[in-house]
Motif scaffolding. Sequence first.
Motif, PDB file in Angstrom:
ATOM      1  N   ASP A  61       1.045  -1.198  -0.003  1.00  0.00           N
ATOM      2  CA  ASP A  61       0.131   0.056  -0.055  1.00  0.00           C
ATOM      3  C   ASP A  61       0.933   1.216  -0.031  1.00  0.00           C
ATOM      4  OD1 ASP A  61      -2.689  -1.223  -0.004  1.00  0.00           O
ATOM      5  OD2 ASP A  61      -2.847  -1.283   2.124  1.00  0.00           O
ATOM      6  N   PHE A  62       1.822   1.475   0.745  1.00  0.00           N
ATOM      7  CA  PHE A  62       2.780   2.486   1.047  1.00  0.00           C
ATOM      8  C   PHE A  62       3.460   2.506  -0.389  1.00  0.00           C
ATOM      9  CE2 PHE A  62       7.191   4.005   1.573  1.00  0.00           C
ATOM     10  CZ  PHE A  62       6.692   5.402   2.166  1.00  0.00           C
ATOM     11  N   ILE A  63       4.117   1.684  -1.050  1.00  0.00           N
ATOM     12  CA  ILE A  63       4.870   1.792  -2.335  1.00  0.00           C
ATOM     13  C   ILE A  63       3.691   2.259  -3.208  1.00  0.00           C
ATOM     14  CG2 ILE A  63       5.800   0.538  -4.141  1.00  0.00           C
ATOM     15  CD1 ILE A  63       7.022  -1.278  -1.832  1.00  0.00           C
ATOM     16  N   MET A  64       2.630   1.723  -3.239  1.00  0.00           N
ATOM     17  CA  MET A  64       1.489   2.055  -4.463  1.00  0.00           C
ATOM     18  C   MET A  64       1.222   3.695  -4.088  1.00  0.00           C
ATOM     19  SD  MET A  64      -0.776  -1.326  -4.980  1.00  0.00           S
ATOM     20  CE  MET A  64      -1.248  -0.949  -6.734  1.00  0.00           C
ATOM     21  N   ARG A  65       1.170   3.878  -2.953  1.00  0.00           N
ATOM     22  CA  ARG A  65       0.763   5.574  -2.481  1.00  0.00           C
ATOM     23  C   ARG A  65       1.841   6.473  -3.209  1.00  0.00           C
ATOM     24  NH1 ARG A  65       0.443   5.244   2.878  1.00  0.00           N
ATOM     25  NH2 ARG A  65      -0.386   3.214   3.057  1.00  0.00           N
ATOM     26  N   GLN A  66       3.185   5.962  -3.112  1.00  0.00           N
ATOM     27  CA  GLN A  66       4.355   6.616  -3.335  1.00  0.00           C
ATOM     28  C   GLN A  66       4.149   6.821  -4.998  1.00  0.00           C
ATOM     29  OE1 GLN A  66       6.063   8.354  -1.328  1.00  0.00           O
ATOM     30  NE2 GLN A  66       4.934   7.447   0.074  1.00  0.00           N
ATOM     31  N   LYS A  68       1.263   6.821  -6.847  1.00  0.00           N
ATOM     32  CA  LYS A  68       0.335   7.572  -7.213  1.00  0.00           C
ATOM     33  C   LYS A  68       0.795   9.182  -6.654  1.00  0.00           C
ATOM     34  CE  LYS A  68      -3.337   4.669  -6.150  1.00  0.00           C
ATOM     35  NZ  LYS A  68      -4.796   4.383  -5.668  1.00  0.00           N
ATOM     36  N   GLU A  69       1.377   9.379  -5.892  1.00  0.00           N
ATOM     37  CA  GLU A  69       1.991  10.935  -5.484  1.00  0.00           C
ATOM     38  C   GLU A  69       2.893  11.182  -6.588  1.00  0.00           C
ATOM     39  OE1 GLU A  69       3.250  11.139  -1.374  1.00  0.00           O
ATOM     40  OE2 GLU A  69       1.161  10.446  -0.530  1.00  0.00           O
ATOM     41  N   ASN A  70       3.687  10.473  -7.015  1.00  0.00           N
ATOM     42  CA  ASN A  70       4.743  10.760  -8.163  1.00  0.00           C
ATOM     43  C   ASN A  70       3.787  11.180  -9.543  1.00  0.00           C
ATOM     44  OD1 ASN A  70       6.839  10.607  -6.390  1.00  0.00           O
ATOM     45  ND2 ASN A  70       7.321   8.658  -6.939  1.00  0.00           N
ATOM     46  N   ASP A  71       2.925  10.346  -9.610  1.00  0.00           N
ATOM     47  CA  ASP A  71       2.274  10.561 -10.811  1.00  0.00           C
ATOM     48  C   ASP A  71       1.473  11.776 -10.907  1.00  0.00           C
ATOM     49  OD1 ASP A  71       2.991   7.956 -11.994  1.00  0.00           O
ATOM     50  OD2 ASP A  71       1.059   6.932 -11.486  1.00  0.00           O
ATOM     51  N   ARG A  72       0.919  12.315  -9.674  1.00  0.00           N
ATOM     52  CA  ARG A  72       0.308  13.596  -9.624  1.00  0.00           C
ATOM     53  C   ARG A  72       1.152  14.964  -9.750  1.00  0.00           C
ATOM     54  NH1 ARG A  72      -2.792  12.075  -4.073  1.00  0.00           N
ATOM     55  NH2 ARG A  72      -4.416  10.484  -5.188  1.00  0.00           N
ATOM     56  N   ASN A  73       2.373  14.639  -9.589  1.00  0.00           N
ATOM     57  CA  ASN A  73       3.479  15.711  -9.719  1.00  0.00           C
ATOM     58  C   ASN A  73       3.916  16.014 -11.051  1.00  0.00           C
ATOM     59  OD1 ASN A  73       3.241  16.231  -7.026  1.00  0.00           O
ATOM     60  ND2 ASN A  73       4.861  14.725  -6.411  1.00  0.00           N
TER      61      ASN A  73
END
Length: 73
Positions: A61-66, A68-73
């Motif tokens: 979950d943590f890795i997938m959130r990272q 997703k956050e990188n895709d938003r930037n």
Amino acid sequence: MKTKMKLMASLKIWLAIYPSITLFLFLFGKALNALALYQRTFILTIALVPWIVFVGVPIVDFIMRQFKENDRN
């Protein structure tokens, strides 16, 4: 639960289970071969189910959130 959410949950669980089982069997497989199948299965599940629930899936979950956050930037 929507189908997409179920698919993502399945993927997360698989991503936690597959490497965990592979590593466990690599490390302990020879020692476990002397046991009966039901004993090996019991040891494998008693060790890995808590690992998956409390460590494996939260790490995925943590890795997938990272990502997703990188895709938003």
